[in-house]
Design a protein around this motif. Structure first.
Motif, PDB file in Angstrom:
ATOM      1  N   ASP A 326     -29.323   5.503 -48.802  1.00  0.00           N
ATOM      2  CA  ASP A 326     -30.309   4.552 -48.270  1.00  0.00           C
ATOM      3  C   ASP A 326     -30.763   5.005 -46.878  1.00  0.00           C
ATOM      4  OD1 ASP A 326     -29.994   3.067 -50.600  1.00  0.00           O
ATOM      5  OD2 ASP A 326     -28.361   1.885 -49.751  1.00  0.00           O
ATOM      6  N   ASP A 327     -30.507   4.182 -45.861  1.00  0.00           N
ATOM      7  CA  ASP A 327     -31.008   4.506 -44.523  1.00  0.00           C
ATOM      8  C   ASP A 327     -29.902   5.045 -43.613  1.00  0.00           C
ATOM      9  OD1 ASP A 327     -29.545   2.186 -44.316  1.00  0.00           O
ATOM     10  OD2 ASP A 327     -30.879   1.250 -42.831  1.00  0.00           O
ATOM     11  N   LYS A 328     -28.784   5.502 -44.201  1.00  0.00           N
ATOM     12  CA  LYS A 328     -27.668   6.000 -43.403  1.00  0.00           C
ATOM     13  C   LYS A 328     -27.273   7.415 -43.829  1.00  0.00           C
ATOM     14  CE  LYS A 328     -25.358   1.642 -42.128  1.00  0.00           C
ATOM     15  NZ  LYS A 328     -26.358   0.719 -42.664  1.00  0.00           N
ATOM     16  N   ALA A 329     -26.832   8.187 -42.845  1.00  0.00           N
ATOM     17  CA  ALA A 329     -26.270   9.512 -43.096  1.00  0.00           C
ATOM     18  C   ALA A 329     -24.881   9.548 -42.472  1.00  0.00           C
ATOM     19  CB  ALA A 329     -27.149  10.599 -42.501  1.00  0.00           C
ATOM     20  N   VAL A 330     -23.893   9.975 -43.262  1.00  0.00           N
ATOM     21  CA  VAL A 330     -22.519  10.092 -42.769  1.00  0.00           C
ATOM     22  C   VAL A 330     -22.165  11.571 -42.677  1.00  0.00           C
ATOM     23  CG1 VAL A 330     -20.106   9.506 -43.137  1.00  0.00           C
ATOM     24  CG2 VAL A 330     -21.893   7.887 -43.809  1.00  0.00           C
ATOM     25  N   PHE A 331     -21.828  12.009 -41.478  1.00  0.00           N
ATOM     26  CA  PHE A 331     -21.453  13.403 -41.237  1.00  0.00           C
ATOM     27  C   PHE A 331     -19.947  13.463 -41.006  1.00  0.00           C
ATOM     28  CE2 PHE A 331     -25.801  12.819 -39.839  1.00  0.00           C
ATOM     29  CZ  PHE A 331     -26.463  13.882 -40.438  1.00  0.00           C
ATOM     30  N   CYS A 332     -19.267  14.282 -41.801  1.00  0.00           N
ATOM     31  CA  CYS A 332     -17.824  14.454 -41.656  1.00  0.00           C
ATOM     32  C   CYS A 332     -17.534  15.797 -41.000  1.00  0.00           C
ATOM     33  CB  CYS A 332     -17.132  14.382 -43.018  1.00  0.00           C
ATOM     34  SG  CYS A 332     -17.086  12.717 -43.726  1.00  0.00           S
ATOM     35  N   PHE A 333     -16.649  15.773 -40.026  1.00  0.00           N
ATOM     36  CA  PHE A 333     -16.272  16.969 -39.287  1.00  0.00           C
ATOM     37  C   PHE A 333     -14.759  17.118 -39.324  1.00  0.00           C
ATOM     38  CE2 PHE A 333     -20.111  15.214 -37.436  1.00  0.00           C
ATOM     39  CZ  PHE A 333     -20.929  16.303 -37.196  1.00  0.00           C
ATOM     40  N   ASP A 334     -14.298  18.371 -39.250  1.00  0.00           N
ATOM     41  CA  ASP A 334     -12.870  18.647 -39.114  1.00  0.00           C
ATOM     42  C   ASP A 334     -12.659  19.613 -37.961  1.00  0.00           C
ATOM     43  OD1 ASP A 334     -11.149  17.243 -41.020  1.00  0.00           O
ATOM     44  OD2 ASP A 334     -12.359  18.221 -42.566  1.00  0.00           O
ATOM     45  N   TYR A 335     -11.428  19.639 -37.464  1.00  0.00           N
ATOM     46  CA  TYR A 335     -11.087  20.565 -36.390  1.00  0.00           C
ATOM     47  C   TYR A 335     -10.873  21.965 -36.965  1.00  0.00           C
ATOM     48  CZ  TYR A 335      -9.893  16.156 -34.035  1.00  0.00           C
ATOM     49  OH  TYR A 335      -9.916  14.889 -33.508  1.00  0.00           O
ATOM     50  N   THR A 336     -10.963  22.958 -36.094  1.00  0.00           N
ATOM     51  CA  THR A 336     -10.548  24.315 -36.447  1.00  0.00           C
ATOM     52  C   THR A 336      -9.676  24.844 -35.314  1.00  0.00           C
ATOM     53  OG1 THR A 336     -12.368  25.542 -35.391  1.00  0.00           O
ATOM     54  CG2 THR A 336     -12.761  24.671 -37.598  1.00  0.00           C
ATOM     55  N   TYR A 337      -8.822  25.818 -35.650  1.00  0.00           N
ATOM     56  CA  TYR A 337      -7.957  26.411 -34.638  1.00  0.00           C
ATOM     57  C   TYR A 337      -7.789  27.896 -34.946  1.00  0.00           C
ATOM     58  CZ  TYR A 337      -4.277  26.809 -31.160  1.00  0.00           C
ATOM     59  OH  TYR A 337      -3.562  27.158 -30.048  1.00  0.00           O
ATOM     60  N   ASN A 338      -8.042  28.726 -33.945  1.00  0.00           N
ATOM     61  CA  ASN A 338      -7.972  30.189 -34.127  1.00  0.00           C
ATOM     62  C   ASN A 338      -8.814  30.638 -35.325  1.00  0.00           C
ATOM     63  OD1 ASN A 338      -6.353  30.579 -31.916  1.00  0.00           O
ATOM     64  ND2 ASN A 338      -4.451  30.834 -33.077  1.00  0.00           N
ATOM     65  N   ASN A 339      -9.982  30.011 -35.481  1.00  0.00           N
ATOM     66  CA  ASN A 339     -10.921  30.339 -36.552  1.00  0.00           C
ATOM     67  C   ASN A 339     -10.387  30.033 -37.950  1.00  0.00           C
ATOM     68  OD1 ASN A 339     -13.191  31.328 -35.023  1.00  0.00           O
ATOM     69  ND2 ASN A 339     -11.922  33.089 -34.490  1.00  0.00           N
ATOM     70  N   SER A 340      -9.377  29.174 -38.032  1.00  0.00           N
ATOM     71  CA  SER A 340      -8.878  28.700 -39.325  1.00  0.00           C
ATOM     72  C   SER A 340      -9.127  27.200 -39.429  1.00  0.00           C
ATOM     73  CB  SER A 340      -7.374  28.972 -39.463  1.00  0.00           C
ATOM     74  OG  SER A 340      -7.124  30.363 -39.558  1.00  0.00           O
TER      75      SER A 340
END
Length: 440
Positions: A326-340
């Motif tokens: 509808d009128d919403k966008a949910v963006f999910c993010f995760d952490y990274t460490y040492n390019n992993s």
């Protein structure tokens, strides 16, 4: 007043002439449009709204390739690659093509591995490409940049929606620039080598994927809560962490009820829960009209900008999924460490009520909700030696999986299940959209 305006206009023309002369003299490889810096995201330090990138695979030639995970909080490391791609697409000759995966890593190149496809319209807008009638795939999931100093040419392959096109531009200075940038970026990447599944003939994969082949010892991970002082809440540290969410932190008020720490002003509420979740709710009015179609790029820009308000984020962050309803966008993010990658275990996700470490909900161009599992990642006190290669990990999954689907991806991931020390890397094998885990 009339003379002042006249003199001001003459001064403007003089500056314009000097600028364009300088551009021509030094053969600057960005556009010669004087006003391009206004609309071109990459000219502001690489902070363009180029959403969807998971990582850059950097080939050094001789079948050696390393990885640089995308950090949405600071994308300046790829700014010059963005410029080279933009110039090649804007000024180069184009034709349909195929990527030769079997020989690709014999050469120096950079691959934008895009896990959430970007539309061609947003791709050109993010890179400030104004050329019309481009023959681009509708949705883009991979960009390949190959500088060639032998033939003095730069090539950009763009893949998605079942087709690949290649743009070629004859420029010796740009080819050399690309080579230099690859060398510089490679120095910042870790020492895990990556191979191409297609290039090595692994037919168990549904499409080409990049597989890590680690050697030697690797850092384990410690997961720290910055709002805790031993077993107690550090209220001073917590207040400092939430201040960035308020335009004027001095006027916010706070309260504690049912072990929930709340901070508010007239338009914003920030809550911290004892399970480690930080939650923001915003009530600022939007300038978008009701019924206006949701713009993913504009929404992502708002989410990315909002993330930078959270001073408690000390590690790199990568976009992992986009959901639009509808009128919403949910963006999910995760952490990274040492390019992993670093991901939450399923048990931790269930306990926190999160699908990823960070969730940002955008409506009508404004962030209306933000939730984050608050933690700081540091190197553990122990080292880990990888004892299982990806072939054995995949075999183990095939022996236990219910369905013999093709493999979507294989990666080395830190899987965290709360606050702990010395979290090791594990193999994550994704088949049929489901994740399977094997000891590394």
């Amino acid at each position: 007043m009339k003379n002042f305006s006249k003199n001001l206009f003459i001064a403007f023309l003089m500056i314009l002439a000097i600028y364009q002369t300088t551009e021509l003299w030094f053969e600057e490889y960005s556009s010669h449009n004087f006003f391009s810096f206004i609309s071109t995201g990459y000219l502001s330090g690489g902070q363009s709204a180029f959403y969807g990138i998971d990582r850059l695979i950097i080939s050094l030639g001789d079948n050696k390739a390393v990885c640089r995970k995308e950090n949405v909080l600071n994308t300046s490391y790829r700014a010059n690659f963005d410029k080279l791609i933009a110039d090649t697409v804007s000024k180069g000759e184009v034709g349909d093509a195929q990527i030769d995966w079997s020989h690709l890593f014999n050469n120096r190149c950079v691959i934008y591995d895009i896990s959430n496809s970007i539309t061609s319209a947003d791709f050109t807008k993010a890179l400030g490409i104004s050329k019309k009638q481009l023959s681009l795939p509708e949705d883009i999931d991979l960009v390949l940049l190959i500088p060639n100093t032998t033939e003095n040419v730069v090539q950009t392959y763009i893949s998605g929606s079942g087709r690949t096109v290649c743009f070629s531009l004859k420029r010796s200075d740009l080819a050399q620039k690309g080579m230099d940038e690859i060398s510089a970026l490679a120095l910042e990447a870790d020492d895990i080598n990556y191979i191409s599944s297609k290039g090595n003939g692994f037919n168990i994969f549904g499409s080409n994927t990049f597989i890590p082949t680690p050697k030697g010892s690797h850092s384990t991970l410690s997961v720290i809560n910055p709002a805790m002082d031993g077993e107690r809440i550090d209220t001073k540290a917590l207040e400092n962490l939430v201040s960035g969410f308020f335009e004027n932190p001095a006027v916010k008020w706070s309260s504690v009820a049912n072990n929930v720490y709340s901070y508010s002003d007239e338009n914003n509420v920030v809550k911290y829960y004892l399970n480690g979740v930080l939650e923001y709710s915003g009530y600022n009015a939007s300038d978008e009209k009701d019924g206006e179609k949701l713009n993913v790029m504009k929404s992502y820009t708002a989410a990315e900008k909002f993330l930078k308000k959270d001073s408690g984020i000390e590690n790199d962050v990568v976009l992992t999924s986009i959901a639009v309803k509808d009128d919403k966008a949910v963006f999910c993010f995760d952490y990274t460490y040492n390019n992993s990658p670093v991901c939450l275990s399923d048990e931790l996700k269930t306990g926190l009520g999160l699908d990823a470490a960070i969730e940002v909900t955008v409506s009508k161009g404004s962030v209306v909700r933000f939730r984050r599992y608050m933690c700081v990642l540091r190197s553990g006190s122990e080292k880990q030696t990888i004892e299982t290669d990806f072939v054995k990990a995949v075999d183990n999954v095939y022996n236990t999986a219910e369905n013999e689907d093709t493999v979507d991806s294989v990666d080395l991931v830190y899987k965290i299940n709360g606050r702990s020390d010395n979290v090791p890397l594990s193999w994550r094998v994704v088949m049929g959209g489901k994740s399977y885990w094997e000891k590394a």
